[in-house]
Design a protein around this motif. Structure first.
Motif, PDB file in Angstrom:
ATOM      1  N   LEU A 266     -19.423 -19.500 -63.515  1.00 29.49           N
ATOM      2  CA  LEU A 266     -18.856 -19.636 -62.173  1.00 29.49           C
ATOM      3  C   LEU A 266     -17.427 -20.159 -62.255  1.00 29.49           C
ATOM      4  O   LEU A 266     -17.045 -20.822 -63.233  1.00 29.49           O
ATOM      5  CB  LEU A 266     -19.721 -20.586 -61.343  1.00 29.49           C
ATOM      6  CG  LEU A 266     -21.201 -20.203 -61.224  1.00 29.49           C
ATOM      7  CD1 LEU A 266     -21.955 -21.227 -60.394  1.00 29.49           C
ATOM      8  CD2 LEU A 266     -21.371 -18.806 -60.633  1.00 29.49           C
ATOM      9  N   THR A 267     -16.635 -19.861 -61.228  1.00 28.59           N
ATOM     10  CA  THR A 267     -15.239 -20.296 -61.211  1.00 28.59           C
ATOM     11  C   THR A 267     -15.151 -21.813 -61.359  1.00 28.59           C
ATOM     12  O   THR A 267     -14.322 -22.341 -62.089  1.00 28.59           O
ATOM     13  CB  THR A 267     -14.581 -19.881 -59.869  1.00 28.59           C
ATOM     14  OG1 THR A 267     -15.000 -18.563 -59.569  1.00 28.59           O
ATOM     15  CG2 THR A 267     -13.085 -19.960 -59.931  1.00 28.59           C
ATOM     16  N   ASP A 270     -20.950 -25.514 -59.427  1.00 30.69           N
ATOM     17  CA  ASP A 270     -21.499 -25.479 -58.072  1.00 30.69           C
ATOM     18  C   ASP A 270     -22.939 -25.983 -58.132  1.00 30.69           C
ATOM     19  O   ASP A 270     -23.831 -25.284 -58.604  1.00 30.69           O
ATOM     20  CB  ASP A 270     -21.444 -24.030 -57.547  1.00 30.69           C
ATOM     21  CG  ASP A 270     -22.022 -23.901 -56.150  1.00 30.69           C
ATOM     22  OD1 ASP A 270     -22.562 -24.908 -55.628  1.00 30.69           O
ATOM     23  OD2 ASP A 270     -21.956 -22.790 -55.593  1.00 30.69           O
ATOM     24  N   THR A 276     -28.654 -21.164 -54.124  1.00 32.04           N
ATOM     25  CA  THR A 276     -28.045 -20.009 -53.448  1.00 32.04           C
ATOM     26  C   THR A 276     -28.552 -18.705 -54.064  1.00 32.04           C
ATOM     27  O   THR A 276     -28.952 -17.778 -53.357  1.00 32.04           O
ATOM     28  CB  THR A 276     -26.504 -20.066 -53.586  1.00 32.04           C
ATOM     29  OG1 THR A 276     -26.065 -21.346 -53.142  1.00 32.04           O
ATOM     30  CG2 THR A 276     -25.830 -18.973 -52.782  1.00 32.04           C
ATOM     31  N   ALA A 277     -28.543 -18.640 -55.407  1.00 36.98           N
ATOM     32  CA  ALA A 277     -28.987 -17.423 -56.093  1.00 36.98           C
ATOM     33  C   ALA A 277     -30.473 -17.178 -55.835  1.00 36.98           C
ATOM     34  O   ALA A 277     -30.891 -16.040 -55.609  1.00 36.98           O
ATOM     35  CB  ALA A 277     -28.714 -17.544 -57.584  1.00 36.98           C
ATOM     36  N   ALA A 280     -30.887 -15.632 -52.559  1.00 38.99           N
ATOM     37  CA  ALA A 280     -30.442 -14.230 -52.577  1.00 38.99           C
ATOM     38  C   ALA A 280     -31.449 -13.321 -53.276  1.00 38.99           C
ATOM     39  O   ALA A 280     -31.565 -12.139 -52.964  1.00 38.99           O
ATOM     40  CB  ALA A 280     -29.086 -14.133 -53.274  1.00 38.99           C
ATOM     41  N   LEU A 281     -32.185 -13.923 -54.244  1.00 37.49           N
ATOM     42  CA  LEU A 281     -33.129 -13.121 -55.043  1.00 37.49           C
ATOM     43  C   LEU A 281     -34.573 -13.254 -54.556  1.00 37.49           C
ATOM     44  O   LEU A 281     -35.489 -12.813 -55.245  1.00 37.49           O
ATOM     45  CB  LEU A 281     -33.048 -13.560 -56.512  1.00 37.49           C
ATOM     46  CG  LEU A 281     -31.689 -13.421 -57.203  1.00 37.49           C
ATOM     47  CD1 LEU A 281     -31.691 -14.141 -58.541  1.00 37.49           C
ATOM     48  CD2 LEU A 281     -31.342 -11.950 -57.398  1.00 37.49           C
TER      49      LEU A 281
ATOM     50  N   ASP B  18     -26.954  -8.605 -55.232  1.00 39.31           N
ATOM     51  CA  ASP B  18     -27.607  -9.567 -54.325  1.00 39.31           C
ATOM     52  C   ASP B  18     -26.854 -10.892 -54.251  1.00 39.31           C
ATOM     53  O   ASP B  18     -26.664 -11.446 -53.178  1.00 39.31           O
ATOM     54  CB  ASP B  18     -29.044  -9.851 -54.810  1.00 39.31           C
ATOM     55  CG  ASP B  18     -29.997  -8.725 -54.446  1.00 39.31           C
ATOM     56  OD1 ASP B  18     -29.575  -7.823 -53.701  1.00 39.31           O
ATOM     57  OD2 ASP B  18     -31.154  -8.758 -54.909  1.00 39.31           O
ATOM     58  N   PHE B  19     -26.493 -11.422 -55.422  1.00 40.83           N
ATOM     59  CA  PHE B  19     -25.918 -12.776 -55.354  1.00 40.83           C
ATOM     60  C   PHE B  19     -24.395 -12.850 -55.487  1.00 40.83           C
ATOM     61  O   PHE B  19     -23.800 -13.878 -55.169  1.00 40.83           O
ATOM     62  CB  PHE B  19     -26.597 -13.734 -56.357  1.00 40.83           C
ATOM     63  CG  PHE B  19     -26.506 -13.306 -57.785  1.00 40.83           C
ATOM     64  CD1 PHE B  19     -25.305 -13.347 -58.479  1.00 40.83           C
ATOM     65  CD2 PHE B  19     -27.640 -12.893 -58.462  1.00 40.83           C
ATOM     66  CE1 PHE B  19     -25.227 -12.987 -59.795  1.00 40.83           C
ATOM     67  CE2 PHE B  19     -27.571 -12.516 -59.793  1.00 40.83           C
ATOM     68  CZ  PHE B  19     -26.365 -12.555 -60.450  1.00 40.83           C
ATOM     69  N   LEU B  22     -22.248 -14.254 -52.730  1.00 41.10           N
ATOM     70  CA  LEU B  22     -22.492 -15.655 -52.357  1.00 41.10           C
ATOM     71  C   LEU B  22     -21.953 -16.647 -53.382  1.00 41.10           C
ATOM     72  O   LEU B  22     -21.858 -17.840 -53.107  1.00 41.10           O
ATOM     73  CB  LEU B  22     -24.006 -15.879 -52.198  1.00 41.10           C
ATOM     74  CG  LEU B  22     -24.729 -14.929 -51.239  1.00 41.10           C
ATOM     75  CD1 LEU B  22     -26.230 -15.114 -51.327  1.00 41.10           C
ATOM     76  CD2 LEU B  22     -24.245 -15.153 -49.814  1.00 41.10           C
ATOM     77  N   LEU B  23     -21.630 -16.169 -54.584  1.00 40.08           N
ATOM     78  CA  LEU B  23     -21.198 -17.081 -55.655  1.00 40.08           C
ATOM     79  C   LEU B  23     -19.874 -16.610 -56.262  1.00 40.08           C
ATOM     80  O   LEU B  23     -19.631 -15.406 -56.348  1.00 40.08           O
ATOM     81  CB  LEU B  23     -22.254 -17.135 -56.763  1.00 40.08           C
ATOM     82  CG  LEU B  23     -23.629 -17.696 -56.398  1.00 40.08           C
ATOM     83  CD1 LEU B  23     -24.651 -17.374 -57.487  1.00 40.08           C
ATOM     84  CD2 LEU B  23     -23.544 -19.209 -56.191  1.00 40.08           C
ATOM     85  N   ALA B  24     -19.048 -17.572 -56.667  1.00 40.85           N
ATOM     86  CA  ALA B  24     -17.760 -17.223 -57.281  1.00 40.85           C
ATOM     87  C   ALA B  24     -17.969 -17.026 -58.783  1.00 40.85           C
ATOM     88  O   ALA B  24     -17.819 -17.962 -59.583  1.00 40.85           O
ATOM     89  CB  ALA B  24     -16.758 -18.333 -57.013  1.00 40.85           C
TER      90      ALA B  24
END
Lengths: 296, 54
Positions: A266-267, A270, A276-277, A280-281, B18-19, B22-24
């Motif tokens: 990730l940038t 987080d 969050t993932a 989404a999944l 999917d994700f 929502l994520l960077a």
């Protein structure tokens, strides 16, 4: 990979092979020892159970399984060291345990943890003794030894007693000793155990050469997948004495290699990324997001 | 972060779609199980040669 066998008659044929060992069941302590003396109890253990196996001339087969699965017992049954409890073993048309001497002329065996070299005499003398044991004529000895000497680069080792050889040097000599009489079959039992990566590579190169150029039939037990991937296109897996798989290694990986892992960077960190993932999944039942533990 | 999934059910592209919004995400690596890990799991009984496996 293999010297594509063209013959259709198996050189090794095993049918319904079972080997049972009787294990004493002693209770601990002096009382148990005395009781066992007067009223012994035993348990019958099937080291190998109803094994069926056919190997064609020129095949290179890996015989794998966890420790205690029955691999070495099978090799001992194939070499005639052990007699089966039931079933049949035929190697080059012979029943090994009934025709041990004739069978020995057709096979070479290398046990990774043992040596067939005489410990205290120079290596060349061990080769000469083996030549006499196998009744190899001078001409055949010269031709066979000459080739093995060249390929395995044995010259600097010939005057050294086996006890002074390193493990890798000893393995080279054991390979030569096992093939001096030019058998069509080579059994290798954990041949690369303890060898460093460069010696392993050299060992594999030699086996590949003998297999491809000389049509040697190879059956090897190994825990080293590199040996199997590089040398064998057929893998037989044994577990608790029974064969559970007989086919190509890549078929196993294709069959069970369905699990994938996506590693995401990730940038910036987080703390809620996994949550969050996961949201989404949520519709995908087989997908799981985790935050791996930081490694040291 | 790591996402493990069953490639018989989903593709990596579907999951990323999917994700990703929502994520960077700056980088992605996909790992397949090695032959060694599969054989180990077969030895340990975690995987079995049942007809349902195929």
């Amino acid at each position: 990979m293999r010297a594509h066998p063209t013959a259709t008659t198996p050189i090794i044929e095993v049918r319904g092979l079972t080997k049972q060992f009787r294990r004493p069941m002693k209770e601990p302590g002096l009382k148990g020892a005395v009781r066992h003396l007067f009223r012994p109890r035993f348990a019958d253990i099937n080291a190998v159970e109803d094994v069926n196996l056919s190997i064609l001339p020129g095949e290179s087969v890996a015989y794998v399984g966890p420790n205690g699965a029955g691999k070495s017992t099978t090799v001992k049954l194939l070499t005639g060291i052990l007699a089966p409890t039931s079933g049949t073993v035929t190697v080059s048309g012979l029943t090994p345990f009934e025709n041990r001497i004739e069978n020995a002329r057709n096979i070479g065996v290398v046990f990774g943890q043992r040596s067939q070299m005489w410990w205290d005499i120079p290596v060349i003398e061990s080769f000469r003794l083996l030549g006499d044991i196998y009744e190899i004529t001078e001409d055949r000895f010269a031709a066979s030894f000459g080739e093995l000497n060249d390929v395995l680069e044995l010259e600097p080792l010939l005057k050294v007693p086996a006890r002074q050889l390193s493990l890798g040097q000893r393995m080279r000599c054991d390979l030569a000793a096992s093939l001096l009489h030019r058998p069509p079959i080579l059994y290798l039992d954990e041949p690369t155990i303890g060898l460093d990566v460069s010696v392993k590579a050299r060992f594999r190169q030699f086996i590949r050469y003998m297999h491809r150029e000389r049509g040697l039939t190879v059956m090897q037990t190994s825990h080293d997948l590199g040996d199997i991937e590089e040398l064998c296109d057929r893998m037989v897996m044994i577990d608790k004495g029974k064969i559970v798989y007989d086919g190509a290694l890549n078929e196993v990986t294709a069959r069970f290699g369905w699990e994938r892992a996506l590693h995401l960077t990730l940038t910036e960190p987080d703390p809620s990324a996994v949550e969050t993932a996961s949201r989404a999944l949520s519709m995908r039942t087989g997908a799981v997001a985790t935050q791996p533990e930081p490694t040291m | 972060m790591t996402v493990t999934f069953d490639s018989r059910e989903d593709t990596s592209g579907e999951l990323i779609r999917d994700f990703a919004p929502l994520l960077a995400v700056t980088d992605i690596r996909i790992d397949e199980p090695s032959a060694e890990s599969i054989i180990r799991r077969l030895y340990e009984g975690d995987l079995r040669f049942d007809p349902t496996d195929s």
